[in-house]
Write an enzyme that holds these catalytic residues in place. Structure first.
Site, PDB file in Angstrom:
ATOM      1  N   MET A  47      27.808 132.741  11.449  1.00 27.42           N
ATOM      2  CA  MET A  47      27.638 132.343  12.853  1.00 27.42           C
ATOM      3  C   MET A  47      26.281 131.690  13.016  1.00 27.42           C
ATOM      4  N   GLU A 186      37.076 123.747   8.461  1.00 25.15           N
ATOM      5  CA  GLU A 186      36.746 123.479   9.871  1.00 25.15           C
ATOM      6  C   GLU A 186      36.466 122.000  10.172  1.00 25.15           C
ATOM      7  N   TYR A 188      34.393 119.944   8.512  1.00 24.10           N
ATOM      8  CA  TYR A 188      33.068 119.448   8.128  1.00 24.10           C
ATOM      9  C   TYR A 188      33.181 118.555   6.879  1.00 24.10           C
ATOM     10  N   ARG A 236      34.747 128.387   1.277  1.00 27.30           N
ATOM     11  CA  ARG A 236      35.582 128.497   2.495  1.00 27.30           C
ATOM     12  C   ARG A 236      36.566 127.344   2.474  1.00 27.30           C
ATOM     13  N   HIS A 274      37.685 121.546  13.858  1.00 23.27           N
ATOM     14  CA  HIS A 274      37.167 121.667  15.222  1.00 23.27           C
ATOM     15  C   HIS A 274      37.876 120.698  16.176  1.00 23.27           C
ATOM     16  N   GLU A 275      38.349 119.586  15.654  1.00 24.19           N
ATOM     17  CA  GLU A 275      39.004 118.621  16.546  1.00 24.19           C
ATOM     18  C   GLU A 275      40.478 118.958  16.791  1.00 24.19           C
ATOM     19  N   ARG A 333      32.274 137.360  15.175  1.00 17.71           N
ATOM     20  CA  ARG A 333      31.914 137.783  16.534  1.00 17.71           C
ATOM     21  C   ARG A 333      31.954 139.306  16.716  1.00 17.71           C
ATOM     22  N   CYS A 359      36.085 136.130  23.988  1.00 14.12           N
ATOM     23  CA  CYS A 359      35.957 135.270  25.176  1.00 14.12           C
ATOM     24  C   CYS A 359      35.133 134.018  24.907  1.00 14.12           C
ATOM     25  N   GLN A 361      32.239 133.456  25.638  1.00 15.10           N
ATOM     26  CA  GLN A 361      31.371 133.094  26.756  1.00 15.10           C
ATOM     27  C   GLN A 361      29.879 133.144  26.443  1.00 15.10           C
ATOM     28  N   ASP A 425      33.103 155.347  42.354  1.00 14.26           N
ATOM     29  CA  ASP A 425      33.927 154.171  42.658  1.00 14.26           C
ATOM     30  C   ASP A 425      35.007 154.548  43.671  1.00 14.26           C
ATOM     31  N   ARG A 584      39.265 121.055  46.124  1.00 16.65           N
ATOM     32  CA  ARG A 584      38.761 120.011  47.030  1.00 16.65           C
ATOM     33  C   ARG A 584      37.931 118.985  46.277  1.00 16.65           C
ATOM     34  N   LYS A 588      37.828 116.365  37.212  1.00 14.20           N
ATOM     35  CA  LYS A 588      38.665 117.183  36.326  1.00 14.20           C
ATOM     36  C   LYS A 588      38.864 118.596  36.884  1.00 14.20           C
ATOM     37  N   ASP A 679      29.890 135.781  36.514  1.00 18.97           N
ATOM     38  CA  ASP A 679      30.936 136.231  35.612  1.00 18.97           C
ATOM     39  C   ASP A 679      30.456 137.522  34.963  1.00 18.97           C
TER      40      ASP A 679
HETATM   41  P1  FAD Z   1      33.318 144.422  40.251  1.00 15.87           P
HETATM   42  O1  FAD Z   1      34.048 144.268  39.003  1.00 15.87           O
HETATM   43  O2  FAD Z   1      33.811 143.701  41.437  1.00 15.87           O
HETATM   44  O3  FAD Z   1      33.256 145.990  40.574  1.00 15.87           O
HETATM   45  C1  FAD Z   1      32.763 146.502  41.783  1.00 15.87           C
HETATM   46  C2  FAD Z   1      33.274 147.919  41.973  1.00 15.87           C
HETATM   47  O4  FAD Z   1      32.613 148.509  43.066  1.00 15.87           O
HETATM   48  C3  FAD Z   1      34.755 148.010  42.279  1.00 15.87           C
HETATM   49  O5  FAD Z   1      35.402 148.848  41.351  1.00 15.87           O
HETATM   50  C4  FAD Z   1      34.812 148.599  43.674  1.00 15.87           C
HETATM   51  O6  FAD Z   1      35.917 149.464  43.866  1.00 15.87           O
HETATM   52  C5  FAD Z   1      33.512 149.355  43.737  1.00 15.87           C
HETATM   53  N1  FAD Z   1      32.980 149.569  45.108  1.00 15.87           N
HETATM   54  C6  FAD Z   1      32.681 148.629  46.042  1.00 15.87           C
HETATM   55  N2  FAD Z   1      32.168 149.215  47.136  1.00 15.87           N
HETATM   56  C7  FAD Z   1      32.138 150.547  46.892  1.00 15.87           C
HETATM   57  C8  FAD Z   1      31.692 151.668  47.634  1.00 15.87           C
HETATM   58  N3  FAD Z   1      31.149 151.560  48.841  1.00 15.87           N
HETATM   59  N4  FAD Z   1      31.833 152.895  47.100  1.00 15.87           N
HETATM   60  C9  FAD Z   1      32.363 153.044  45.854  1.00 15.87           C
HETATM   61  N5  FAD Z   1      32.788 152.018  45.112  1.00 15.87           N
HETATM   62  C10 FAD Z   1      32.659 150.785  45.615  1.00 15.87           C
HETATM   63  N6  FAD Z   1      34.578 137.279  34.158  1.00 15.87           N
HETATM   64  C11 FAD Z   1      34.297 136.818  32.962  1.00 15.87           C
HETATM   65  O7  FAD Z   1      33.131 136.779  32.598  1.00 15.87           O
HETATM   66  N7  FAD Z   1      35.265 136.375  32.111  1.00 15.87           N
HETATM   67  C12 FAD Z   1      36.546 136.399  32.444  1.00 15.87           C
HETATM   68  O8  FAD Z   1      37.395 135.981  31.657  1.00 15.87           O
HETATM   69  C13 FAD Z   1      36.890 136.896  33.712  1.00 15.87           C
HETATM   70  N8  FAD Z   1      38.175 136.928  34.092  1.00 15.87           N
HETATM   71  C14 FAD Z   1      38.477 137.403  35.321  1.00 15.87           C
HETATM   72  C15 FAD Z   1      39.804 137.416  35.709  1.00 15.87           C
HETATM   73  C16 FAD Z   1      40.154 137.905  36.951  1.00 15.87           C
HETATM   74  C17 FAD Z   1      41.589 137.897  37.349  1.00 15.87           C
HETATM   75  C18 FAD Z   1      39.146 138.396  37.826  1.00 15.87           C
HETATM   76  C19 FAD Z   1      39.524 138.930  39.170  1.00 15.87           C
HETATM   77  C20 FAD Z   1      37.830 138.364  37.464  1.00 15.87           C
HETATM   78  C21 FAD Z   1      37.471 137.857  36.210  1.00 15.87           C
HETATM   79  N9  FAD Z   1      36.162 137.793  35.793  1.00 15.87           N
HETATM   80  C22 FAD Z   1      35.861 137.326  34.560  1.00 15.87           C
HETATM   81  C23 FAD Z   1      35.060 138.150  36.681  1.00 15.87           C
HETATM   82  C24 FAD Z   1      34.527 139.543  36.351  1.00 15.87           C
HETATM   83  O9  FAD Z   1      35.578 140.460  36.383  1.00 15.87           O
HETATM   84  C25 FAD Z   1      33.443 139.899  37.348  1.00 15.87           C
HETATM   85  O10 FAD Z   1      32.387 138.997  37.160  1.00 15.87           O
HETATM   86  C26 FAD Z   1      32.935 141.299  37.128  1.00 15.87           C
HETATM   87  O11 FAD Z   1      33.976 142.229  37.291  1.00 15.87           O
HETATM   88  C27 FAD Z   1      31.834 141.635  38.109  1.00 15.87           C
HETATM   89  O12 FAD Z   1      31.419 142.946  37.851  1.00 15.87           O
HETATM   90  P2  FAD Z   1      30.772 143.889  38.938  1.00 15.87           P
HETATM   91  O13 FAD Z   1      30.583 145.189  38.280  1.00 15.87           O
HETATM   92  O14 FAD Z   1      29.583 143.231  39.515  1.00 15.87           O
HETATM   93  O15 FAD Z   1      31.812 143.993  40.134  1.00 15.87           O
HETATM   94  P1  NAP Z   2      34.947 129.971  41.243  1.00 13.58           P
HETATM   95  O1  NAP Z   2      34.970 129.726  39.805  1.00 13.58           O
HETATM   96  O2  NAP Z   2      33.685 129.780  41.999  1.00 13.58           O
HETATM   97  O3  NAP Z   2      36.084 129.049  41.883  1.00 13.58           O
HETATM   98  C1  NAP Z   2      36.344 129.024  43.253  1.00 13.58           C
HETATM   99  C2  NAP Z   2      37.366 127.938  43.577  1.00 13.58           C
HETATM  100  O4  NAP Z   2      37.604 127.970  44.965  1.00 13.58           O
HETATM  101  C3  NAP Z   2      36.879 126.561  43.226  1.00 13.58           C
HETATM  102  O5  NAP Z   2      37.941 125.878  42.608  1.00 13.58           O
HETATM  103  C4  NAP Z   2      36.519 125.943  44.584  1.00 13.58           C
HETATM  104  O6  NAP Z   2      36.908 124.583  44.447  1.00 13.58           O
HETATM  105  C5  NAP Z   2      37.391 126.710  45.562  1.00 13.58           C
HETATM  106  N1  NAP Z   2      36.729 126.944  46.859  1.00 13.58           N
HETATM  107  C6  NAP Z   2      35.461 127.378  47.088  1.00 13.58           C
HETATM  108  N2  NAP Z   2      35.239 127.497  48.415  1.00 13.58           N
HETATM  109  C7  NAP Z   2      36.381 127.138  49.032  1.00 13.58           C
HETATM  110  C8  NAP Z   2      36.759 127.039  50.408  1.00 13.58           C
HETATM  111  N3  NAP Z   2      35.928 127.360  51.385  1.00 13.58           N
HETATM  112  N4  NAP Z   2      38.004 126.619  50.674  1.00 13.58           N
HETATM  113  C9  NAP Z   2      38.864 126.280  49.703  1.00 13.58           C
HETATM  114  N5  NAP Z   2      38.558 126.346  48.388  1.00 13.58           N
HETATM  115  C10 NAP Z   2      37.324 126.779  48.065  1.00 13.58           C
HETATM  116  O7  NAP Z   2      35.401 131.453  41.551  1.00 13.58           O
HETATM  117  P2  NAP Z   2      36.641 132.306  41.071  1.00 13.58           P
HETATM  118  O8  NAP Z   2      37.730 131.489  40.510  1.00 13.58           O
HETATM  119  O9  NAP Z   2      36.933 133.170  42.250  1.00 13.58           O
HETATM  120  O10 NAP Z   2      36.047 133.188  39.928  1.00 13.58           O
HETATM  121  C11 NAP Z   2      35.106 134.219  40.224  1.00 13.58           C
HETATM  122  C12 NAP Z   2      34.215 134.474  39.055  1.00 13.58           C
HETATM  123  O11 NAP Z   2      34.935 135.048  37.978  1.00 13.58           O
HETATM  124  C13 NAP Z   2      33.608 133.195  38.545  1.00 13.58           C
HETATM  125  O12 NAP Z   2      32.277 133.406  38.286  1.00 13.58           O
HETATM  126  C14 NAP Z   2      34.308 132.933  37.273  1.00 13.58           C
HETATM  127  O13 NAP Z   2      33.445 132.320  36.326  1.00 13.58           O
HETATM  128  C15 NAP Z   2      34.708 134.310  36.809  1.00 13.58           C
HETATM  129  N6  NAP Z   2      35.917 134.162  36.026  1.00 13.58           N
HETATM  130  C16 NAP Z   2      35.795 133.673  34.784  1.00 13.58           C
HETATM  131  C17 NAP Z   2      36.918 133.472  34.040  1.00 13.58           C
HETATM  132  C18 NAP Z   2      36.811 132.946  32.653  1.00 13.58           C
HETATM  133  O14 NAP Z   2      37.826 132.724  32.020  1.00 13.58           O
HETATM  134  N7  NAP Z   2      35.635 132.754  32.124  1.00 13.58           N
HETATM  135  C19 NAP Z   2      38.155 133.772  34.555  1.00 13.58           C
HETATM  136  C20 NAP Z   2      38.243 134.256  35.828  1.00 13.58           C
HETATM  137  C21 NAP Z   2      37.104 134.440  36.567  1.00 13.58           C
HETATM  138  P3  NAP Z   2      36.623 123.465  45.542  1.00 13.58           P
HETATM  139  O15 NAP Z   2      35.333 123.843  46.197  1.00 13.58           O
HETATM  140  O16 NAP Z   2      36.571 122.201  44.764  1.00 13.58           O
HETATM  141  O17 NAP Z   2      37.810 123.503  46.433  1.00 13.58           O
HETATM  142 FE1  SF4 Z   3      33.140 138.335  21.277  1.00 16.76          FE
HETATM  143 FE2  SF4 Z   3      32.874 137.341  23.772  1.00 16.76          FE
HETATM  144 FE3  SF4 Z   3      30.921 138.718  22.597  1.00 16.76          FE
HETATM  145 FE4  SF4 Z   3      31.508 136.268  21.745  1.00 16.76          FE
HETATM  146  S1  SF4 Z   3      30.723 136.811  23.756  1.00 16.76           S
HETATM  147  S2  SF4 Z   3      31.110 138.040  20.489  1.00 16.76           S
HETATM  148  S3  SF4 Z   3      33.691 136.292  21.940  1.00 16.76           S
HETATM  149  S4  SF4 Z   3      32.919 139.488  23.189  1.00 16.76           S
END
Ligand code: FAD
Ligand code: NAP
Ligand code: SF4
Length: 694
Positions: A47, A186, A188, A236, A274-275, A333, A359, A361, A425, A584, A588, A679
């Site tokens: 890596m 890969e 190269y 490799r 890679h491509e 990874r 992921c 990421q 929670d 909106r 892309k 995220d």
């Molecule tokens: P959250 O995960 O929102 O957790 C907050 C917690 O606080 C909740 O469990 C809630 O019940 C609790 N809570 C709130 N208020 C109270 C209270 N008053 N008392 C007790 N408990 C409370 N991110 C990525 O990086 N990669 C991804 O691929 C990715 N995919 C996603 C796919 C989906 C469908 C969704 C919805 C999100 C995805 N995300 C992804 C985003 C990622 O899940 C969030 O960034 C992350 O969960 C944020 O973590 P957090 O701990 O800040 O908040």
């Molecule tokens: P996001 O990535 O910020 O996308 C929000 C979408 O909503 C955008 O497409 C935006 O596009 C639209 N939007 C914003 N304001 C709006 C409004 N007022 N009216 C209508 N459309 C509006 O947020 P998210 O999809 O909710 O994801 C939340 C977080 O989770 C992000 O940080 C994301 O990175 C993370 N996440 C990551 C992955 C992953 O695979 N890495 C997967 C899921 C979630 P326009 O403004 O162009 O309309």
């Molecule tokens: Fe694995 Fe994601 Fe960590 Fe990369 S960032 S090592 S893909 S968990």
């Protein structure tokens, strides 16, 4: 009885000792290479972390590799170092070409050896993938993923490059490495020589297949001459190019035999250029999806074979070797996610492994953006010299509100440091939004992070209080509070937003709302994409079914097709729903998705016939469907049964004001701190850093 007795007598001692004590007997048996032994079958794959180019980077690299050696990796392979400056991946990237380099690398090899490990240097010449204008290749043909057109090497240049590879190997030996890995896959430089599409030469290194493979064969021969017999040379080998005019299987076997003859010690598996437009390591790729390719080669050669790609847990690794697919497994990874992967597996504590969720990421997305690599689930990765979780001098009683990724991370690290932690929670299970993420087809690995976190809470005796929605009064008596309450979905103002056909992503992913056949998704961020994948998936996620996944991406499971793909049709089940996704912003759709994975999400949704519409203005939702004005300013209506809102999120920090009024000290982390483009990577990183300091 007699046969049983004889059987015991004739098992070699070394094997019997290793095999009798562990749940993973194949994985943890020694590998005898003749002149040296590897203590187990786990190779930490190459890596590039970008530490290589940092100030004091080699000191940091030494700590990084040292921890992985201490964690039990059988053999570590470094990131790629170029054999000359033309082979640089980017200007001033790492090389192994002189005594200055030898001196710098010595600190890495010494540290790894002190920790009881073995390490090989990867020699990588980027060829036409080099990101600089002085790149070279077999022929002057530009790569589709690179803006620079390479210069064709002269015959003299080819011979010089072969010598450069061999000299690098010799310098690696001087620097204390136990071996080298010659990067032949890969896409190269070496791969570019092997394949007709990139090699149009008319000299001794072009034309027939025999001529095209002279380049890698001579590299191995020359390197072996220079390093002597008692030095590991891994080659490799690209076993499945995944490009239309890649090698066919007979050619792969022929090359493998020649590489063995030329003096390689181990052959490692390379999958996909890679491509190539087929995912090979992303989270949606099934575990061990390509081990069958290595297995096909197993009976053809006699030196050890190593397999790779999407092997992340010990049971999978053990099975791959037990099934006779390979002699070793390579994981890269997973060693970012958990430096103690091997140690934990050996102790039969697989449930304590912090699993790589593939992921990309914080690792590959960072590497390809010229940022330091790390790991979403382990922010210490590549920050070993600056982020550490030492015992705290002042033990505190801390309440953490919210058991999402941020709250969970903070809670277990702070508890490990000696603080007394209560984690609240409102929900009945830990995980926050990850409980929705894990339901997305292709994101099943997210279960593993929650399993790991749950185990860490137990091990570190965190008091977990679920079904407990906390208000400020509940938090009196704690020394400090961590607000990790995440987000609430953004509500948007469109006429008809109250219509019963309107759902939020939470209704769909958490509350199992019934969704009709025709769906409009408003918002094309990460969640809009995930919801569209969820809604279009017909039947089981193909990530859980290797054969179906290969069919879906058009990979020939018989491996008769050239490159594994030529002429093979993709097979997509009819999507469960007809989904149209809107944003909106013009341009892309999905432009902000991950650098190395965004194309996979876009391709997957296109395969599932999801329409993507950019540059719109929403006007109304009614019985008819979603009304909007398109980018040509023409009013349109999309007839649909449901409109799912995925329009981003806003921070949930209702506790901030009352805690301030009560004078209780607090910190805000994760989504509660910053919801815009938040995220899990940022949430976990922020939580870990706070937990290290508090
Ligand atoms: P959250 O995960 O929102 O957790 C907050 C917690 O606080 C909740 O469990 C809630 O019940 C609790 N809570 C709130 N208020 C109270 C209270 N008053 N008392 C007790 N408990 C409370 N991110 C990525 O990086 N990669 C991804 O691929 C990715 N995919 C996603 C796919 C989906 C469908 C969704 C919805 C999100 C995805 N995300 C992804 C985003 C990622 O899940 C969030 O960034 C992350 O969960 C944020 O973590 P957090 O701990 O800040 O908040
Ligand atoms: P996001 O990535 O910020 O996308 C929000 C979408 O909503 C955008 O497409 C935006 O596009 C639209 N939007 C914003 N304001 C709006 C409004 N007022 N009216 C209508 N459309 C509006 O947020 P998210 O999809 O909710 O994801 C939340 C977080 O989770 C992000 O940080 C994301 O990175 C993370 N996440 C990551 C992955 C992953 O695979 N890495 C997967 C899921 C979630 P326009 O403004 O162009 O309309
Ligand atoms: Fe694995 Fe994601 Fe960590 Fe990369 S960032 S090592 S893909 S968990």
């Amino acid at each position: 009885m007699l046969a049983f007795g004889l059987f015991i007598i004739f098992i070699p001692n070394q094997k019997r000792n290793n095999m009798s004590t562990n749940k993973y007997p194949h994985l943890f048996s020694e590998l005898d290479l003749g002149f040296t032994k590897l203590k187990n079958r786990v190779l930490m794959g190459s890596m590039h972390t970008n530490l290589e180019e940092e100030i004091n980077g080699f000191q940091k690299l030494a700590t990084f590799y040292g921890e992985r050696a201490r964690g039990g990796a059988g053999l570590i392979v470094t990131g790629g170092f170029a054999p000359n400056w033309e082979g640089w991946l980017k200007p001033f990237a790492g090389r192994m070409t002189n005594q200055g380099h030898v001196k710098k690398h010595k600190i890495v090899t010494d540290t790894v050896h002190q920790e009881g490990g073995k390490i090989a240097l990867q020699i990588l010449h980027a060829g036409r993938y080099a990101y600089h204008p002085l790149s070279v290749a077999p022929s002057r043909i530009q790569a589709p993923i690179n803006p620079f057109k390479p210069r064709a090497l002269t015959t003299w240049g080819v011979r010089r490059t072969i010598n450069d590879f061999a000299s690098s190997a010799a310098l690696a030996r001087e620097a204390g490495y136990d071996g080298v890995e010659i990067m032949g896959s890969e896409g190269y430089l070496i791969n570019q020589f092997i394949v007709k599409h990139t090699n149009k030469r008319t000299d001794a290194y072009g034309g027939s297949y025999e001529n095209r493979i002279k380049f890698p064969i001579e590299i191995i021969q020359k390197a072996r001459e220079k390093v002597g017999k008692d030095f590991i040379i891994i080659y490799r080998l690209s076993m499945l190019d995944l490009i239309e005019d890649g090698s066919n299987w007979e050619e792969v076997v022929h090359l493998a035999k020649e590489i063995e003859k030329a003096g390689a010690t181990i052959i490692n598996t390379g999958i996909g250029w890679h491509e190539a437009r087929i995912p090979t390591i992303a989270t949606s790729v099934p575990r061990a999806a390509f081990a069958w390719v290595t297995q096909k080669l197993k009976s053809e050669i006699s030196i050890p074979l190593c397999t790779s790609n999407r092997i992340n847990m010990p049971d999978v690794a053990e099975q791959v070797i037990a099934d006779g697919c390979a002699d070793m497994i390579s994981m890269a990874r997973p060693f970012l996610a958990d430096e103690n992967w091997v140690k934990k597996a050996m102790a039969e504590k697989a449930d304590e492994i912090n699993t790589c969720i593939a992921c990309n990421q914080a690792c590959l997305d960072h590497t390809f953006s010229n940022k330091l690599s790390s790991c979403l689930v382990n922010p210490r990765a590549c920050h070993e010299t600056t982020l550490n979780y030492h015992p705290s001098n002042q033990k505190k009683k801390i309440a953490v509100v919210g058991a999402g990724p941020a709250g969970l991370t903070f809670a277990h690290i702070a508890a490990e440091r000696g603080h007394t932690i209560t984690l609240f929670d409102a929900e009945s299970e830990i995980g926050g939004q990850f409980n929705m993420a894990k339901r997305i087809p292709g994101k099943e690995e997210f279960f593993e992070t929650l399993r790991y976190m749950k185990k860490q809470l137990e091990l570190n005796k965190v008091d977990v209080q679920l079904n407990k929605k906390v208000n400020a009064d509940d938090l009196k008596g704690f020394d400090e509070v961590v607000i990790a309450t995440g987000i609430t979905p953004r509500t948007i103002q469109i006429e008809g937003i109250e219509h019963p056909k309107v759902l939020s992503y939470i209704d769909v992913l958490k509350n199992n709302a019934t969704v009709g056949k025709r769906v409009a998704v408003i918002g094309a961020g990460g969640i809009g994409f995930d919801v569209s994948e969820f809604l279009t998936q017909a039947g089981e996620s193909t990530t859980l079914n290797k054969a179906e996944w290969l069919r879906e991406w058009g990979i020939d499971p018989e491996n008769k097709a050239r490159g594994g793909v030529a002429g093979i049709q993709q097979h997509i089940e009819t999507p469960a729903r007809q989904v149209t996704m809107f944003q909106r912003t013009d341009g892309k759709v999905g432009a902000k998705l991950g650098k190395t994975t965004g194309w996979i999400h876009r391709t997957t949704l296109k395969m599932k016939k999801v329409k993507m519409v950019a540059g719109v203005e929403y006007t109304k939702i009614d019985e008819e469907g979603l009304h909007y004005i398109d980018k040509n300013k023409t009013p349109q209506v999309l007839p649909c049964d449901n409109v799912v809102i995925c329009a981003g999120q806003i921070s949930q920090r209702a506790l901030e004001q009352p805690l301030t009024e009560l004078g209780i000290p607090f910190h805000i982390i994760g989504g509660a701190y910053e919801a815009g483009e938040l995220d899990a990577k940022r949430a976990i990183d922020q939580a870990a850093r706070l937990a290290a300091e508090v």
